[in-house]
Write an enzyme that holds these catalytic residues in place. Structure first.
Site, PDB file in Angstrom:
ATOM      1  CD  GLU A 235      -0.300 -15.443   2.869  1.00  0.00           C
ATOM      2  OE1 GLU A 235      -0.105 -14.260   3.179  1.00  0.00           O
ATOM      3  OE2 GLU A 235      -0.310 -16.374   3.718  1.00  0.00           O
ATOM      4  CD  GLU A 240       2.851  -9.711   3.662  1.00  0.00           C
ATOM      5  OE1 GLU A 240       2.115  -9.758   4.660  1.00  0.00           O
ATOM      6  OE2 GLU A 240       3.802 -10.485   3.469  1.00  0.00           O
TER       7      GLU A 240
END
Length: 526
Positions: A235, A240
């Site tokens: 990932e 974020e």
């Protein structure tokens, strides 16, 4: 021999029939029409071409019902075990259906813009969403990020503490696992095949069969739970963020592509042994606040989250080729026509403003974190995933495990916030409780737009997002746009800034690099 061969053929035939019967089915109650989303691919010459893409919502959000009827196979956070008596039987008896994107999930698109609403109330209440960019109706778009940069605009002004508008890449199969797992009839069209570095065990289907066996409904999430199996893969978290804090984070795995795990050997958020799996659940994160700069990102700060911002991420290799080894992940922002380099870490023992092997090793030591990043391959491991190709994920979510405090508050909450690495943002340690956030901020949303992808320096000097619209040109020695070139001393190294309006640093690049004018505000050694 002949009879044995005939028996072998009969077994193969029976096996194929069994696979055909016990399959992850597709429903027919709601037509699946993917919302369109345009994006651009760019070239080193500075030209960009528009791609007519589309998005699909993850299968976990979809209505799951009996194949020939309307009965739910899954309601709230519980399976109907009279239908789903086993993983295989459930795959035979149940089907995922098409989605009504706007009214059920709060997902809307317009041109290059994607809006994800936090809470959407229709017949049921929906919380957040996760969508994937599609190459065509049945295939995810695969991005090969080595020696490239990825750029997009984002508006996080309506995301409070506890929410996470995330843009990231994962090593999913391009077809959602449809060809690899014969029992997966739904495929990428219906958002199957998800995996990430947490090896999530909250997925209802993995590898074409259900995850009902061992399922434990969540005490805090009315829509979720945890099954026996998880789905692991590398990932790369590009973004974020909420309006208070942001981080970008690589998470390598021992095997980059999607694999199945079982129980606590999955590791990650959903298991009792966080570091017991084959992936790095922590990653090596760069959060400006966590690195000591408390005035860089947030409302009214250098990167002002009251307004949209263009986010640029570069994936540099050791030999500047698409087949080289990942050596550095760099970040820039563009806002109101100004290119803003990522903030520098304020810790002398952990310097830098980009992610490198040296940065990650010194950060883990300074913060006292377990270095599972290096244990699972570090930058080279992340690079292996980037080389294989990754699927783009765009999402909005809240956190039933740690209330997003790892992103925007002091975490762990009982640690001394004056110690390096504990403070990650200004949110209170009692904030982010999903039930409270959902009640207080149901109208929260995030907007992603103007996605661009191309060679280094190609995506944010050509009218992308909120950035300038000047054309990329190359200088043979120094930037011609900086008014402070005569006072600069020293040399800028490869990839570093070397000019731009108001720039007072070095304007000459170390050999053999040339100072390249990306736009009037920013020049880079390329």
């Amino acid at each position: 021999m002949a009879s044995s061969f005939q028996l072998y053929k009969a077994l193969l035939f029976f096996s194929s029939l069994l696979s055909a019967v016990q399959a992850q089915k597709v429903g027919t109650q709601q037509a699946e029409v993917h919302p369109g989303l345009t994006w651009q691919t760019c070239t080193s010459s500075g030209s960009c071409t528009t791609v007519n893409g589309e998005v699909t919502i993850d299968a976990n959000w979809r209505w799951l019902h009996t194949v020939n009827g309307y009965t739910n196979c899954y309601t709230g956070n519980e399976w109907d075990t009279s239908i789903c008596t086993s993983n295989e039987v459930c795959a035979e008896q149940c089907a995922v259906d098409g989605a009504n994107y706007a009214s059920t999930y709060g997902i809307t698109t317009s041109g290059s813009s994607l809006r994800l609403n936090f809470v959407t109330q229709s017949q049921q209440k929906n919380i957040g969403s996760r969508v994937y960019l599609m190459d065509d109706e049945d295939t995810y778009t695969m991005f090969y990020l080595l020696n490239k940069e990825f750029t997009f605009d984002v508006d996080v002004s309506e995301l409070p503490c506890g929410l996470n508008g995330a843009v990231y890449f994962v090593s999913m199969d391009a077809d959602g696992g449809k060809s690899r797992y014969a029992t997966n009839e739904a495929g990428a069209k219906y958002g199957t095949g998800y995996c990430d570095s947490q090896c999530p065990r909250d997925l209802k289907f993995i590898n074409g069969v259900a995850n009902v066996e061992g399922w434990e409904s969540s005490d805090t999430n009315p829509n979720g739970g945890v099954g026996n199996h998880g789905s692991c893969c590398a990932e790369m978290d590009i973004w974020e963020a909420n309006s208070i804090s942001t981080a970008f984070t690589p998470h390598p795995c021992d095997t980059p592509g999607q694999t199945l795990c079982t129980g606590d050997s999955c590791g990650g958020t959903y298991s009792n042994d966080r570091y017991g799996g084959t992936c790095d659940p922590d990653g090596c994160d760069f959060n400006s606040y966590r690195q000591g700069n408390k005035t860089f990102y947030g409302p009214g700060l250098t990167v002002d989250t009251n307004s949209p911002v263009t986010v640029v991420t570069q994936f540099l290799t050791d030999d500047n080729t698409d087949t080289g080894t990942l050596s550095e992940i760099k970040r820039f922002y563009v806002q109101n026509g100004v290119v803003i380099p990522n903030s520098e870490s304020t810790y002398p023992a952990n310097p830098g403003n980009s992610i490198t092997t040296e940065f990650c090793e010194s950060q883990k030591e300074l913060f006292g974190d377990v270095d599972v990043f290096s244990a699972h391959g570090g930058m080279a491991g992340m690079g292996a995933a980037l080389e294989q190709g990754m699927v783009l994920v765009l999402s909005l979510w809240d956190d039933n495990y740690s209330n997003m405090l790892w992103l925007d508050s002091n975490y762990p909450t009982d640690a001394d916030p004056t110690q390096p690495g504990i403070a990650r943002g200004t949110c209170p340690t009692d904030s982010g409780v999903p039930s409270e956030v959902e009640a207080q901020y149901p109208n929260a949303y995030v907007v992603y737009s103007n996605i661009k992808f191309g060679p280094i320096g190609s995506t944010f000097g050509n009218g992308g997002g909120s950035g300038p619209t000047t054309t990329v040109t190359t200088s043979t020695a120094t930037s011609t746009t900086s008014s402070a070139t005569s006072t600069a001393t020293g040399q800028a190294q490869h990839w570093e800034q070397c000019g731009g309006n108001g720039w007072t640093g070095p304007t000459v690049c170390a050999s053999p690099w040339a100072c390249t004018v990306v736009n009037s505000w920013y020049s880079q050694c390329l």
